[in-house]
Design an enzyme around this catalytic site. Structure first.
Site, PDB file in Angstrom:
ATOM      1  N   SER A   1       6.260  13.131  22.359  1.00 54.19           N
ATOM      2  CA  SER A   1       4.974  13.280  21.665  1.00 54.19           C
ATOM      3  C   SER A   1       3.765  12.904  22.508  1.00 54.19           C
ATOM      4  O   SER A   1       2.618  13.115  22.070  1.00 54.19           O
ATOM      5  CB  SER A   1       4.975  12.457  20.379  1.00 54.19           C
ATOM      6  OG  SER A   1       5.798  13.057  19.412  1.00 54.19           O
TER       7      SER A   1
ATOM      8  N   LYS B   1       1.287  15.692  22.990  1.00 58.20           N
ATOM      9  CA  LYS B   1       0.236  16.032  22.024  1.00 58.20           C
ATOM     10  C   LYS B   1      -1.165  15.844  22.601  1.00 58.20           C
ATOM     11  O   LYS B   1      -2.080  16.622  22.274  1.00 58.20           O
ATOM     12  CB  LYS B   1       0.415  15.194  20.757  1.00 58.20           C
ATOM     13  CG  LYS B   1       1.625  15.580  19.912  1.00 58.20           C
ATOM     14  CD  LYS B   1       1.764  14.685  18.698  1.00 58.20           C
ATOM     15  CE  LYS B   1       2.822  15.220  17.724  1.00 58.20           C
ATOM     16  NZ  LYS B   1       4.188  15.143  18.234  1.00 58.20           N
TER      17      LYS B   1
ATOM     18  N   TYR C   1       2.765  12.897   9.537  1.00 58.80           N
ATOM     19  CA  TYR C   1       2.984  13.171  10.959  1.00 58.80           C
ATOM     20  C   TYR C   1       3.972  14.312  11.085  1.00 58.80           C
ATOM     21  O   TYR C   1       5.099  14.229  10.596  1.00 58.80           O
ATOM     22  CB  TYR C   1       3.523  11.915  11.639  1.00 58.80           C
ATOM     23  CG  TYR C   1       3.642  12.032  13.139  1.00 58.80           C
ATOM     24  CD1 TYR C   1       2.514  12.196  13.932  1.00 58.80           C
ATOM     25  CD2 TYR C   1       4.882  11.962  13.762  1.00 58.80           C
ATOM     26  CE1 TYR C   1       2.612  12.294  15.303  1.00 58.80           C
ATOM     27  CE2 TYR C   1       4.985  12.044  15.141  1.00 58.80           C
ATOM     28  CZ  TYR C   1       3.855  12.214  15.903  1.00 58.80           C
ATOM     29  OH  TYR C   1       3.961  12.309  17.264  1.00 58.80           O
TER      30      TYR C   1
END
Length: 421
Positions: free
Chosen positions: A78, A81, A191
C-alpha cells in the site's frame, strides 16, 4: 485474502524500552529471528541524510544468503498508493482528469452494483439500494467512495462466496475491485481498493499503463530506476528481490520462509493501490521530493491539494471510529499511533492532527505496506523516513514498534541539529 481475515492480532515481542538505542533494538530483532532484514533511511527537506542503514538477509529461502541492502527490491504494497495519488494529480494538472467529475463515464464498473446494505441468509443473496451520489476521483483518492477491501468486510465476503469467488483474486483491477459499495459515496470512510480504480482511470484516459505513466512523469524526472510493478521482468532486479518471511499467526519467532505466497493473488495489472515494488533508497528519493514539493512532480496548488485534509467532520469521525473498531483495524491501519490521537485523511495518506511528543508533529503524513513497512513525512520538523522489510503477519506490532523508535530517534536528530552520519 485469508491472512487478513483469519490472522490473530499479534502481540509485541520486540524490545521497546527507551533506554535501548533503536539500532540495537533492530539488531536484537534479527538475532531473535523476528526480523530477517531491513533498510532504514531518513533525511531532511534540504536533501540531507540523517540516517541510512540496511542489515540482515533479503530472504530465508534455503540456500539464499544475499544481504538486505538499501537497493534490495521489496513488495511495497500500500505504499504504492502515494505514488498513485501523485500520478492522479499530475493527470489533473494536464487536464486529463477532474477531481469532482463522476468517474463512471470512463469507469462504468464503479458503483455498478449499488450499495450492499445487508444479507438475506435464507436466500443467500444481498440486499441492495441504488446510490444517489456519483463517485468522483476525489472520493476514490480519500476512501470515501463507498468501497472497502472485500478481505476486510464480512458482508463482502458473503457476497463473494455467493458467487463462488474468492476475495481480491484475479488478474485485473476489474476482477479484484468491481464490488458493491457499502455506503452512500462521500458520507463515510472505509479502506479499500479505490486507488486501484484511480490507476485504471489514468490508464484509460492516457492509453498508457500506469507503469509507463509513472516512468515518464515520476521516475525519470527524479532519476529513479528501482520502482516498478513488474520486478520479475527486470533483469537488473531479479538478483535483488527480497522474499516474504512470516512469524507464526500470533507473532512468535522464528521467522520462516514464505516466498511461495502470491501476495497479488493472481494480479497482473498495475495495481495502483498495492502492486508496486521498489528499493528503500529509490522510494526515499521519491518521498523526499514530495516533502520538498519538487516542481518536477507537481505545481504548488497540486501539492496543497495532496496534503490538504479531505474529510469533513462527519467523515473524519467515521475514520477514527473505523480505526478503533477492532484490534485488527488498529493493527493493520493504525500505524502504531495512539488511538486517542485524532487523525484525518489526505490524498497523501493518514494525517496526524496532534503532536506526538518526541516522535512527530501535527500535520505529519504517514502510511505503510502489508509486510510491516512504513513511511512518514513530518512537514513541520522538515524530515521524512522509510522503513523497509518483508515480514508477516501484516503490520506486525513488534516490528512497527521498532519503526516507532526509528522515527523518535530521527525526530531527536532533526530537532537537535545533530550531524549527518
Amino acid at each position: 485474502m485469508a491472512f487478513y481475515s483469519e490472522t490473530k492480532v499479534a502481540p509485541r515481542h520486540v524490545t521497546s524500552e527507551a533506554s535501548v538505542p533503536f539500532d540495537q533494538a533492530y539488531k536484537e530483532a534479527i538475532e531473535k529471528k523476528i526480523l530477517p532484514g531491513y533498510a532504514l533511511i531518513a533525511g531532511g527537506r534540504d536533501g540531507n541524510i540523517l540516517y541510512s542503514k540496511a542489515d540482515g538477509v533479503a530472504s530465508l529461502k534455503e540456500g539464499e544468503t544475499q544481504p538486505f541492502k538499501l537497493d534490495t527490491i521489496c513488495w511495497i504494497a500500500s505504499m504504492t498508493k502515494l505514488l498513485t495519488s501523485v500520478a492522479c494529480l499530475q493527470a489533473v494538472e494536464a487536464g486529463l482528469l477532474e477531481l469532482e467529475k463522476p468517474v463512471t463515464e470512463t469507469l462504468p464498473e464503479v458503483g455498478k452494483y449499488g450499495i450492499l446494505t445487508g444479507w438475506n441468509d435464507e436466500k443467500n443473496e444481498g440486499i441492495y439500494e441504488q446510490h444517489k451520489t456519483p463517485v468522483t476521483l476525489r472520493m476514490l483518492l480519500c476512501h470515501t467512495s463507498g468501497y472497502e477491501y472485500d478481505w476486510f468486510s464480512p458482508l463482502l465476503a458473503k457476497w463473494r462466496a455467493s458467487r463462488n469467488e474468492q476475495p481480491w483474486t484475479g488478474p485485473t483491477v476489474e476482477d479484484k475491485t468491481t464490488l458493491p459499495l457499502l455506503f452512500e459515496p462521500g458520507t463515510s470512510f472505509r479502506y479499500g481498493g479505490s486507488p486501484d480504480w484511480t490507476g485504471k482511470l489514468i490508464e484509460r484516459v492516457t492509453g498508457k499503463s500506469l507503469e509507463e505513466f509513472m516512468v515518464e512523469k515520476i521516475f525519470e524526472p527524479l532519476g529513479i530506476k528501482d520502482l516498478t510493478f513488474y520486478p520479475k521482468k527486470r533483469e537488473d532486479m531479479k538478483d535483488r528481490l527480497a522474499t516474504l518471511s512470516t512469524l507464526s499467526e500470533t507473532g512468535e519467532a522464528p521467522a520462516k520462509d514464505a516466498s511461495d505466497q502470491d501476495m497479488l493473488f493472481g494480479g497482473t495489472d498495475c495495481l495502483g493501490g498495492g502492486g508496486g515494488y521498489g528499493s528503500a533508497q529509490d522510494f526515499f528519493t521519491f518521498l523526499q521530493a514530495v516533502l520538498r514539493r519538487d516542481n518536477r512532480l507537481l505545481n504548488s496548488e497540486s501539492y496543497d491539494e495532496l496534503f490538504r485534509p479531505q474529510l469533513n467532520d462527519e467523515v473524519k469521525t467515521a475514520l477514527n471510529e473505523y480505526l478503533r473498531s477492532s484490534p485488527a483495524h488498529a493493527q493493520f491501519l493504525g500505524m502504531s499511533l495512539p488511538q486517542e490521537i485524532e487523525k484525518t485523511w489526505s490524498f497523501a495518506g493518514l494525517t496526524v492532527e496532534q503532536d506526538l511528543e518526541g516522535r512527530m508533529l501535527a500535520g505529519t503524513h504517514t502510511w505503510g505496506g502489508v509486510p510491516s513497512m512504513t513511511w512518514y513525512m513530518d512537514h513541520k520538523a522538515g524530515i521524512c523516513g522509510v522503513a523497509f522489510c518483508q515480514i508477516m503477519p501484516p503490520m506486525f506490532p513488534g516490528v512497527l514498534a521498532l519503526h516507532e523508535q526509528f522515527q523518535r530517534a530521527m525526530y531527536a536528530k532533526a530537532t537537535k541539529g545533530e550531524q549527518r552520519e
